[in-house]
Design a protein around this motif. Structure first.
Motif, mmCIF file in Angstrom:
data_model
loop_
_atom_site.group_PDB
_atom_site.id
_atom_site.type_symbol
_atom_site.label_atom_id
_atom_site.label_comp_id
_atom_site.label_asym_id
_atom_site.label_seq_id
_atom_site.Cartn_x
_atom_site.Cartn_y
_atom_site.Cartn_z
ATOM 1 N N THR A 52 0.905 -1.368 0.141
ATOM 2 C CA THR A 52 0.018 -0.032 -0.188
ATOM 3 C C THR A 52 0.823 1.109 -0.073
ATOM 4 O O THR A 52 0.384 2.357 -0.440
ATOM 5 N N PHE A 53 2.195 1.068 0.444
ATOM 6 C CA PHE A 53 2.801 2.130 0.411
ATOM 7 C C PHE A 53 4.386 1.891 0.372
ATOM 8 O O PHE A 53 4.846 1.050 1.046
ATOM 9 N N GLY A 76 -1.322 -0.716 -8.841
ATOM 10 C CA GLY A 76 -1.637 0.575 -8.286
ATOM 11 C C GLY A 76 -1.019 1.658 -8.940
ATOM 12 O O GLY A 76 0.332 1.351 -9.172
ATOM 13 N N CYS A 77 -1.552 2.682 -9.110
ATOM 14 C CA CYS A 77 -0.625 3.739 -9.894
ATOM 15 C C CYS A 77 0.489 4.379 -9.287
ATOM 16 O O CYS A 77 1.613 4.409 -9.833
ATOM 17 N N LEU A 78 0.583 4.288 -7.903
ATOM 18 C CA LEU A 78 1.647 4.678 -7.363
ATOM 19 C C LEU A 78 2.913 3.754 -7.074
ATOM 20 O O LEU A 78 3.916 4.079 -7.353
ATOM 21 N N THR A 79 2.340 2.430 -6.760
ATOM 22 C CA THR A 79 3.516 1.458 -6.907
ATOM 23 C C THR A 79 4.093 1.207 -8.153
ATOM 24 O O THR A 79 5.294 0.988 -8.595
ATOM 25 N N ALA A 81 4.301 3.259 -10.529
ATOM 26 C CA ALA A 81 4.949 4.544 -11.214
ATOM 27 C C ALA A 81 6.496 4.169 -10.400
ATOM 28 O O ALA A 81 7.331 4.710 -10.815
ATOM 29 N N ARG B 572 -1.013 10.317 -7.151
ATOM 30 C CA ARG B 572 -0.829 8.854 -7.371
ATOM 31 C C ARG B 572 -1.377 7.952 -6.085
ATOM 32 O O ARG B 572 -1.519 7.225 -5.928
ATOM 33 N N TYR B 573 -0.522 8.537 -5.165
ATOM 34 C CA TYR B 573 -0.836 8.050 -3.645
ATOM 35 C C TYR B 573 -2.147 8.030 -3.239
ATOM 36 O O TYR B 573 -2.742 6.914 -2.890
ATOM 37 N N THR B 575 -4.839 8.401 -5.354
ATOM 38 C CA THR B 575 -5.501 7.487 -6.222
ATOM 39 C C THR B 575 -5.613 5.996 -5.934
ATOM 40 O O THR B 575 -6.478 5.261 -5.702
ATOM 41 N N GLN B 576 -4.017 5.483 -5.477
ATOM 42 C CA GLN B 576 -4.041 4.170 -5.235
ATOM 43 C C GLN B 576 -4.776 3.914 -3.960
ATOM 44 O O GLN B 576 -5.331 2.724 -3.803
ATOM 45 N N ILE B 586 -7.987 1.100 -11.022
ATOM 46 C CA ILE B 586 -7.103 2.235 -11.714
ATOM 47 C C ILE B 586 -5.648 2.070 -11.621
ATOM 48 O O ILE B 586 -5.025 1.944 -10.614
#
Lengths: 95, 696
Positions: A52-53, A76-79, A81, B572-573, B575-576, B586
């Motif tokens: 998750t982070f 997940g878009c953050l991971t 990226a 991004r954070y 959104t996830q 997404i």
């Protein structure tokens, strides 16, 4: 917190991480990986789909692992990226 | 006695002088003996020198039982000596003498019809005549002294005077002996009491020093063995939920696995059951008594050779909470005094058990509270992402660097920044990195509490402190003892409360509302505000002394528009985060969207960004985030507010130009040309100002 599930497949080892790759858990993942590396030379794979982070230290560790041939799976878009910016080559894209 | 001069024979004793000599020896014997038996032995040896005596008997009256007891009987002729006989006063000649206090002379026993039993026994020994004199001291009637002879009419009136004199001397000796025996008995009793109290004190000390029930019982059991003969001891405690008892501790060397600690059982049919029912000790001091209890434990003890058992209830506020059980292989092992002592022991054990159970409950509650606290803190962290400080901008790193510097200290921190810039996040980070991180982080938004209740929230109140104070309330400062208190919107605290807040900061003490008792606390304060406190001080809306006390280490959070490079990673954070929560697949955010979001002014800062992303995630169908950008367009056209420093102005200008040229630096239409700078100069400035291109 972070859960690290290690499964040995043929060939190689898969680390499935769930939770937050941050703070003291970064060192836990590092230790697991180094222990695996010491005992076998088979390929290693990290599954980040349940993460998750990821903090800065976690990103640095992933980068180091990636450079040493570890394949990384993310969602997940953050991971995604973060993983994409480790390096474009060799990253297993999910979905 | 052997070193004394040889006694003259009766024939040698002639005249009064010889009788007085013999009498003196008798008196000496009386004076030197401290034991009744040896005294009578000597009298039996000496008296024949004075009077014709074959038997000397000493009978004493037992007032408690109302009988005459023949204590000692000595003979100087072969005879079957029967001592220790007891008979009612009326059945013995000694009883008559004791009662009348007059000597009794019987010259011919064959003609005596009174006291047939005693007289019959005397005849069997060949006694023909006897004389009894009262044994009476100054204070009391003790009994009678009996002289008997195998000759009929052995005693004349002339002997009576001598025998009465002897009787008076013997009475003194007997009283001395009895007094000595009583004194010895009292001394033994006092010693026993002393030993028992010492034991009780030792047990109490042991009990007071441990809260482990098994340890308590072990100590008690060891101590009890010194005082009460027992080879079995157990402690059972009543379990109200099951209405049964639990064998809490056992000291039974011959157990051989028959009884198990922790086992549950009923008490019906046992001594403990009786003690439970009557709320007083139950005792079985003989085998038949023990056999009358059908319970498995007494029956087991009988098989193991036990003859006595007692069960002492552990009373707490007139409620039986358990029993102390003891058993012995001896019969009559538990006397009245033992039971009195054991009841005191049981009282101490009851206290120890109560304390141990209360401590156990407190520990369990404490553990549960700790677990709940950890769970709630974890939930708050996960829910609000308080651990996650997102961003890589120079401005943010500068703040984080200040946080790392100030966190380990105890200094008060004043966090300033626009609304939604993450002041609470920074406050929590300071707490997490401080030495107080194992204690509570207490937050209070001063603007969210009605002014009238703020004092009560901060400092707590006693019951009845004001109308509606139906219960005592612990304030946030007390809750934060040992930890950190975060006062958000501190500028909203009314003036009348500011002095009390200042006192807490300076003295670390305050009083609850409605109380005169001073509460001392150890807290670290982190305050936050989006208002200009210096201006409030100028306007006399905020105390200057409080302002200076709060402003020890100011940390100013940059607005989002001053760290635009962090916007893509924040988007991004969030959104996830929301996609995972709403189970939406997404996976990407269009570059144009990120670009648009990065250009927006964000007056509501990160909070506004988060809310927008949440709304966007809700609206998104598919794998690409769909942000309602038209909502931002009006704002995006608005010019940036004027920069406050040359450094900021330069940074803003470069950033705007880079965005306009889509981050193309070189070339005729590049940012360097537009800014009138060399490409290398611009690159150097970009690096120096920490400007980085948004990703994706």
């Amino acid at each position: 917190m972070l859960k690290i599930a290690v499964s040995n497949t043929n060939p190689g080892t898969i680390f499935v991480l769930s939770g937050r790759l941050a703070g003291p858990w970064v060192d836990e993942v590092r230790n697991c990986w180094l222990k695996q590396k010491k005992h076998e030379s088979a390929p290693c794979h990290v599954d980040l789909r349940e993460v998750t982070f990821i903090d800065e230290a976690g990103t640095r560790l992933l980068s180091q692992m990636y450079r040493q041939g570890v394949t990384i799976q993310a969602s997940g878009c953050l991971t995604r990226a973060i993983v994409q910016n480790l390096d474009k080559t060799g990253v297993h894209k999910h979905g | 006695m052997n070193d004394r001069p040889p006694l003259p024979s009766p024939h040698e004793v002639q005249g009064d002088s010889a009788r007085y000599g013999a009498l003196l020896q008798v008196v000496e014997a009386i004076a030197t003996h401290s034991d009744l038996s040896t005294l009578i032995q000597d009298l039996a040896r000496l008296l024949p020198l004075l009077v014709p005596v074959n038997f000397v008997g000493l009978s004493l009256y037992d007032a408690q039982r109302g009988v005459m007891r023949l204590h000692v009987l000595q003979a100087n002729v072969p005879a079957d000596i029967i001592g220790g006989q007891e008979a009612p006063l009326a059945d013995t000649p000694a009883g008559l003498v004791w009662d009348t206090q007059r000597p009794l002379l019987i010259n011919d026993l064959t003609k005596e019809s009174r006291w047939p039993t005693i007289v019959g026994l005397m005849r069997e020994d060949g006694v023909q005549s006897c004389c009894l004199v009262p044994l009476t001291s100054v204070d009391r009637q003790l009994g009678a002294l009996e002289f008997s002879s195998l000759q009929p009419s052995a005693y004349g009136e002339q002997d009576l005077d001598l025998m009465q004199q002897i009787g008076r001397q013997v009475a003194v000796a007997v009283e001395n002996v009895l007094n000595r025996e009583a004194a010895n008995a009292s001394r033994r009793d006092v010693e026993r009491q002393r030993d028992r109290f010492a034991l009780l004190l030792r047990m109490t000390n042991t009990m007071a020093s441990t809260l482990d029930l098994r340890e308590v019982f072990k100590a008690v059991s060891l101590c009890l063995r010194e005082m009460v003969p027992q080879e079995y001891a157990s402690l059972i405690l009543y379990q109200s939920k099951t209405n049964r008892v639990r064998l809490e501790a056992l000291d039974f060397p011959d157990n051989e696995g028959a009884l198990t600690e922790g086992a549950m059982s009923d008490v019906a049919g046992s001594l403990a059951g009786l003690a439970f029912e009557r709320k007083r000790p139950a005792v079985a001091n003989t085998l038949p008594e023990l056999q009358s209890f059908a319970h498995a434990v007494p029956q087991l003890l009988i098989r193991k050779g036990f003859h006595s058992m007692c069960s002492l209830p552990l009373l707490s506020r007139d409620r039986v909470i358990g029993c102390l059980n003891l058993a012995s292989r001896q019969e009559q092992a538990f006397g009245e005094q033992d039971l009195a002592f054991l009841s005191q022991v049981a009282g101490q054990i009851a206290l120890a058990v109560e304390n141990a159970l209360a401590y156990q409950e407190i520990t369990e509650l404490k553990d549960r509270l700790t677990e709940e606290k950890q769970y709630l803190e974890e939930e708050i962290r996960l829910e609000h992402g308080f651990d996650d400080i997102i961003g890589d901008s120079r401005a943010l790193k500068q703040v984080l660097s200040q946080v790392e510097i100030v966190a380990p200290t105890h200094a008060t921190v004043l966090i300033q920044g626009e609304t939604g810039t993450g002041k609470e996040l920074i406050a929590r980070a300071i707490h997490r990195l401080s030495g107080r991180n194992q204690r509570t982080f207490v937050k209070l938004n001063c603007a969210a509490i009605p002014t009238g209740l703020l004092e009560s929230e901060l400092f707590g109140h006693e019951r009845g402190a004001f109308t509606g104070a139906i219960a005592q309330k612990v304030g946030r400062f007390e809750l934060a003892h040992g930890g950190t208190i975060f006062l958000d919107e501190v500028g909203e605290i009314p003036l009348e409360l500011q002095s009390k807040l200042l006192r807490v900061l300076q003295e670390q003490e305050f009083e609850r509302l409605g109380s005169t008792r001073t509460v001392h606390v150890d807290i670290r304060l982190i305050a936050a505000t989006n208002r200009d406190l210096a201006k409030l001080v100028e306007d006399h809306e905020f105390r200057s002394d409080l302002y200076y006390r709060l402003n020890v280490f100011p940390v100013t959070l940059p607005p989002l528009r001053e760290r635009r490079e962090d916007i893509p990673v924040l988007v991004r954070y969030f959104t996830q985060h929301y996609a995972a929560r709403m189970k939406k697949p997404i996976e990407s955010i269009p570059a144009a969207t990120l670009e648009a979001l990065s250009r927006y002014h964000w007056p509501g800062n990160i909070r506004e960004l988060e809310n927008l992303v949440e709304r966007a995630v809700i609206l998104t169908q598919g794998t690409h985030l769909q942000v309602p950008l038209p909502e931002l367009k009006i704002q995006a056209q608005e010019p940036s507010p004027p920069a406050t420093t040359f450094h900021d102005a330069e940074r803003d200008q470069i950033l705007r130009t880079l965005r306009d040229t889509r981050w193309v630096i070189g070339g005729p239409d590049g940012a360097a040309a537009r800014l009138g700078l060399k490409r290398t100069t611009l690159t150097s400035k970009i690096k120096k100002l920490g400007i980085s291109r948004p990703r994706e």
